[in-house]
Design an enzyme around this catalytic site. Structure first.
Site, mmCIF file in Angstrom:
data_model
loop_
_atom_site.group_PDB
_atom_site.id
_atom_site.type_symbol
_atom_site.label_atom_id
_atom_site.label_comp_id
_atom_site.label_asym_id
_atom_site.label_seq_id
_atom_site.Cartn_x
_atom_site.Cartn_y
_atom_site.Cartn_z
ATOM 1 N N ASP A 73 78.937 21.855 62.017
ATOM 2 C CA ASP A 73 78.468 23.256 62.559
ATOM 3 C C ASP A 73 77.934 22.709 64.093
ATOM 4 O O ASP A 73 76.754 23.504 64.521
ATOM 5 C CB ASP A 73 77.279 23.591 61.785
ATOM 6 C CG ASP A 73 76.376 22.580 60.903
ATOM 7 O OD1 ASP A 73 76.304 21.261 61.816
ATOM 8 O OD2 ASP A 73 75.297 23.108 60.598
ATOM 9 N N LYS B 299 60.097 14.955 60.609
ATOM 10 C CA LYS B 299 59.537 15.973 61.501
ATOM 11 C C LYS B 299 58.119 15.435 62.112
ATOM 12 O O LYS B 299 57.369 15.372 61.198
ATOM 13 C CB LYS B 299 59.782 17.585 60.948
ATOM 14 C CG LYS B 299 60.973 17.782 61.009
ATOM 15 C CD LYS B 299 60.964 19.287 60.466
ATOM 16 C CE LYS B 299 62.121 19.934 60.149
ATOM 17 N NZ LYS B 299 62.408 21.238 59.047
ATOM 18 N N ASP C 292 73.187 23.107 67.758
ATOM 19 C CA ASP C 292 73.635 22.983 66.085
ATOM 20 C C ASP C 292 73.531 24.779 66.050
ATOM 21 O O ASP C 292 72.875 25.363 65.924
ATOM 22 C CB ASP C 292 72.185 22.565 65.734
ATOM 23 C CG ASP C 292 72.299 22.874 63.919
ATOM 24 O OD1 ASP C 292 72.913 23.480 63.475
ATOM 25 O OD2 ASP C 292 71.382 22.120 63.247
HETATM 26 P P1 GTP Z 1 71.843 25.457 55.568
HETATM 27 O O1 GTP Z 1 71.871 25.737 54.276
HETATM 28 O O2 GTP Z 1 71.704 26.627 56.365
HETATM 29 O O3 GTP Z 1 70.867 24.240 55.726
HETATM 30 O O4 GTP Z 1 73.296 24.696 56.291
HETATM 31 P P2 GTP Z 1 74.337 23.555 55.682
HETATM 32 O O5 GTP Z 1 74.343 24.043 54.273
HETATM 33 O O6 GTP Z 1 75.547 23.632 56.384
HETATM 34 O O7 GTP Z 1 73.186 22.577 55.667
HETATM 35 P P3 GTP Z 1 73.278 21.290 57.025
HETATM 36 O O8 GTP Z 1 73.491 22.233 58.377
HETATM 37 O O9 GTP Z 1 72.239 20.510 56.911
HETATM 38 O O10 GTP Z 1 74.741 20.327 56.792
HETATM 39 C C1 GTP Z 1 75.233 19.496 57.999
HETATM 40 C C2 GTP Z 1 76.855 19.452 57.748
HETATM 41 O O11 GTP Z 1 77.018 18.908 56.364
HETATM 42 C C3 GTP Z 1 77.258 21.001 57.829
HETATM 43 O O12 GTP Z 1 78.446 20.734 58.389
HETATM 44 C C4 GTP Z 1 77.650 21.164 56.306
HETATM 45 O O13 GTP Z 1 78.899 21.790 56.045
HETATM 46 C C5 GTP Z 1 77.887 19.836 55.500
HETATM 47 N N1 GTP Z 1 77.515 19.672 54.466
HETATM 48 C C6 GTP Z 1 75.998 20.004 53.892
HETATM 49 N N2 GTP Z 1 75.832 19.675 52.449
HETATM 50 C C7 GTP Z 1 77.167 19.429 52.178
HETATM 51 C C8 GTP Z 1 77.808 19.048 50.799
HETATM 52 O O14 GTP Z 1 77.089 19.027 49.592
HETATM 53 N N3 GTP Z 1 79.066 18.637 50.950
HETATM 54 C C9 GTP Z 1 79.766 18.735 51.894
HETATM 55 N N4 GTP Z 1 81.230 18.620 51.705
HETATM 56 N N5 GTP Z 1 79.398 19.024 53.322
HETATM 57 C C10 GTP Z 1 78.203 19.459 53.125
#
Ligand code: GTP
Length: 360
Positions: free
Chosen positions: A111, A162, A223
């Site tokens: 993302d 943070k 982001d």
């Molecule tokens: P929020 O729920 O809004 O915090 O978004 P998010 O679920 O994408 O979490 P975050 O932005 O912290 O994740 C960072 C990156 O890691 C993103 O590209 C997510 O798609 C990926 N990510 C987060 N958790 C997982 C997981 O459990 N498995 C996989 N495969 N990717 C994950």
């Protein structure tokens, strides 16, 4: 040849309702699923093999990207039975990597929109002899982020939560969500349970005396985790402020996909993207916004810094400013929705029923 892992399995809760039917990396930015931009940038940096670590709505990736040959890539997909978090997801795809234990592996959050010099990150990793190298970016207000201070040689000295007080703001450098791992380090992440790379793997490696190298690269970085950031990122891609080889058309004030209908008296500015089959009616003004496939923006409507979901309908003279309208929602005529308001997928708002509202 460097291989890459893309983390695309998150639930994208901050981006709801855009992520109700669509995982965050598949939400269109500048006319194509956001992930396309990341894959194209990885390919341009010489990456040929990418493993996608999927979980939430995992089934939608492969039908769209297939084996990756359209992008000149070899793509593989690995789906977690239960979400494994960022570190668990990296570990879970390790068996698909072809490289040897001492080789570098790129890892990207799915993302992040950035102009990062990917080759330079790999070079930094190789020349410094680090176990893991991290892209760091500098932010004006570090209070919302975990901080990553480095020493004079760029070696990471701590991973800080943070900051709560001004004294705790010891650096403006934050983890930008792109890494190079030595393959052997990936194999040390515990398998079969959730692991956070940010909260567990990196601090653990540092405590064990591993070499974590930071590379500050201050080019474009965003982001896309929130609706406001997503809309901004899409507009920056259309305007050419954010680099991507995958924008389908010329950079400029607007991007209108084939099959969209824009009335001659409608005005599209500020990096607005209009999806296939969408209709922008006479007199409508749309600025810095994303209108997804099949959506309708009615006559004399004003849409600014907003996202209109697939198949949603915006009534005549309605004003959207900083609003997110979920897929298939209907906002009747003469409404005013501002300031971060989100309308859920499929919701109907009657004509003239909302004058102003905020989720803050
Ligand atoms: P929020 O729920 O809004 O915090 O978004 P998010 O679920 O994408 O979490 P975050 O932005 O912290 O994740 C960072 C990156 O890691 C993103 O590209 C997510 O798609 C990926 N990510 C987060 N958790 C997982 C997981 O459990 N498995 C996989 N495969 N990717 C994950």
């Amino acid at each position: 040849m460097t291989e890459a892992i893309l983390l695309v399995g998150g639930r994208g809760t901050r981006l709801r309702p855009l992520t109700v039917h669509t995982p965050k990396p598949m939400v269109p930015a500048a006319g194509v699923p956001f992930l396309t931009h990341q894959l194209a940038r990885a390919r341009a940096a010489g990456v040929e093999h990418v493993v996608l670590a999927t979980s939430y709505l995992a089934e939608v990736f492969e039908p769209y990207f297939g084996d990756g040959s359209d992008l000149g890539l070899h793509l593989e997909y690995v789906t977690e039975e239960e979400p494994l978090g960022t570190g668990g997801a990296i570990r879970n795809v390790a068996s698909r990597l072809h490289c040897g234990p001492g080789d570098p592996v790129l890892v990207f959050n799915g993302d992040i929109l950035t102009g990062l010099d990917i080759r330079a990150l790999v070079e930094t990793h190789t020349s410094s002899g680090a176990d893991v190298s991290l892209h760091l970016t500098k932010v004006a207000d570090p209070r919302a982020f975990g901080l990553v201070p480095t020493d004079a040689g760029g070696r990471v000295t701590a991973f800080l939560e943070k900051p709560q007080t001004p004294e705790e703001i010891v650096t403006d450098q934050i983890n930008a969500g792109a890494y190079v791992f030595d393959r052997s380090v990936i194999d040390t992440i515990p398998a079969g349970r959730p692991v956070s790379v940010e909260r567990e793997t990196f601090p653990g490696l540092l405590a064990e005396g591993a070499h974590l190298q930071g590379m500050v690269d201050s080019t474009y970085w965003l982001d896309l985790g929130t609706p406001q950031a997503f809309v901004r990122g899409s507009a920056d891609l259309v305007l050419g402020h954010a680099p991507s080889p995958a924008v389908p058309g010329r950079r400029g004030e607007r991007l209108v996909l084939d099959g969209a209908e824009v009335a001659p008296g409608a005005k599209l500015t500020g990096g607005t993207a209009v999806g296939a089959g969408a209709v922008i009616a006479e007199g409508a003004r749309v600025h810095g916004s994303t209108v997804l496939d099949g959506a309708v923006v009615g006559p004399d409507a004003v849409v600014r810094d907003s996202l209109v979901g697939a198949g949603a309908r915006i009534g005549a003279r309605t004003v959207l400013e900083g609003a997110v309208i979920g897929d298939g929602a209907v906002v009747g005529e003469d409404n005013e929705l501002r300031d971060g308001i989100r309308v859920w997928c499929g919701v109907r708002l009657e004509a003239g029923s909302v004058r102003f509202s905020s989720d803050r």
